[in-house]
Design an enzyme around this catalytic site. Sequence first.
Site, mmCIF file in Angstrom:
data_model
loop_
_atom_site.group_PDB
_atom_site.id
_atom_site.type_symbol
_atom_site.label_atom_id
_atom_site.label_comp_id
_atom_site.label_asym_id
_atom_site.label_seq_id
_atom_site.Cartn_x
_atom_site.Cartn_y
_atom_site.Cartn_z
ATOM 1 N N CYS A 1 74.215 47.773 29.213
ATOM 2 C CA CYS A 1 72.947 48.390 29.638
ATOM 3 C C CYS A 1 72.737 49.793 29.084
ATOM 4 O O CYS A 1 71.649 50.357 29.241
ATOM 5 C CB CYS A 1 72.881 48.455 31.163
ATOM 6 N N HIS B 1 68.758 54.904 36.532
ATOM 7 C CA HIS B 1 69.170 53.556 36.136
ATOM 8 C C HIS B 1 68.665 52.563 37.180
ATOM 9 O O HIS B 1 68.114 51.527 36.834
ATOM 10 C CB HIS B 1 70.687 53.495 35.975
ATOM 11 N N GLU C 1 74.830 55.937 42.056
ATOM 12 C CA GLU C 1 73.961 56.810 41.262
ATOM 13 C C GLU C 1 73.395 57.926 42.126
ATOM 14 O O GLU C 1 73.292 59.072 41.677
ATOM 15 C CB GLU C 1 72.827 56.009 40.621
ATOM 16 N N LYS D 1 62.475 49.750 36.849
ATOM 17 C CA LYS D 1 62.925 48.382 36.577
ATOM 18 C C LYS D 1 62.143 47.306 37.327
ATOM 19 O O LYS D 1 62.015 46.185 36.816
ATOM 20 C CB LYS D 1 64.421 48.266 36.855
ATOM 21 N N HIS E 1 65.115 44.489 34.307
ATOM 22 C CA HIS E 1 66.303 45.095 33.703
ATOM 23 C C HIS E 1 66.551 44.396 32.374
ATOM 24 O O HIS E 1 67.081 43.282 32.329
ATOM 25 C CB HIS E 1 67.506 44.942 34.624
ATOM 26 N N PHE F 1 77.690 48.029 32.651
ATOM 27 C CA PHE F 1 78.934 47.293 32.834
ATOM 28 C C PHE F 1 79.933 47.777 31.777
ATOM 29 O O PHE F 1 79.569 48.136 30.654
ATOM 30 C CB PHE F 1 78.707 45.801 32.639
#
Length: 406
Positions: free
Chosen positions: A165, A297, A308, A329, A334, A393
């Site tokens: 990502c 994010h 976050e 998002k 995403h 990830f």
Amino acid sequence: MTRERRRVVITGMGAVTATGLGVDSLWTAARDGRSGVSHFKLDRYPKQRITRAAHVKDFPAEALLGATAVKTCDRFAQFALVASREALAQAGYDEDARLGHRCGAIIGSGIGGSETTDDGMYGFYVAGSRPDLLAIAKVMPNAAASQISMRHGVNGPSLAVSSACASGTQAVGYGLHMIRSGLIDSCLVGGSEALLTPATFRAWEVLRVMAPETCRPFSDKRNGMVLGEGAAVLMIEELEHALARGATPLAEIAGYGTTSDASDLLRPTVDGPTRSMASALEDAGLTPADIGYVNAHGTGTVLNDISESEALRAVFADRLDTLPVSSTKPIHGHALGAAGAIELVITVKALQEQIAPPTINWLAPDPKCGIDPVANEARPHPIRAALSNSFAFGGINATLAIKALD
């Protein structure tokens, strides 16, 4: 004698998302809270459980790019080509311009040619059909960067960044540093992803991180993310190079930070994202007080939003109580390797229009998050500088800092 650091600006942007073709469609949707998420069903996956995604509908690849591109490019590379053409047009380049040795192309993708891979495997294991002769060239993650290089005569560095990502954000960051170093003067940077295929979609379902209905970042009762696809490409240039050819800078890329958690493939830490944001601020010569907006994010998953939020609190302290932080998002989905580039485009538009876009679908505060999520409706707000976060990830974190040109 210390050499003055070269300044890097954005002169053009292009996008393909579920909200439509072009940056205007993306920004209008993000600003107005109009989601591109819709019902989504895969023909070769009859037991599909999640039926919501941010899918690019009725993409007219042949009309936009010609028959050859349809035969030689996977969907993700087609998206990138369309986005790059829009970026170059806004930057003031003729469509047939050859950009030469002092220009690069760096396009991130977490997966590469998923559609070609899925079709090929289905043909091999099920249908017994003849393989696509160009399958290898179409699936490679660097195919988008290579196709852009060929179409626009980019003879400088051409490469892919594949870091889940964070791919799109890191692609911008690496382009920034190549220009600063003097290796090149300009670069087409961004990310592209088209992974809404049966096998890939099933793999995400198994992870149990996808929202059955609605993505609600930072909200009470959030229960997952919504997958998307698309691309965003930006033309970035050394400031004097841009001005010399009469381009109009949209914003300055002032700083870039990237870190690794070195901890867990899936579970994020707080320290890694904290250091990523702090590094971007330091690189930009900015303080937390200078930031007027953060594009988070913000996946809408339970643990990621909490970590976050804690990282944002570590960087901004009490100022976080009044700092607009939103996740877009739920609008464009995403898009994994393309997400950071798509969100950077939105962040640039927020800076230009002095509007913080909303986090839609928000229901109520989650006390474990403790941020101002710009709930459901956009908000006018003074923005001199902004951050855009991507946390991936593999524990890969990346942050870009942009600011209005002095």
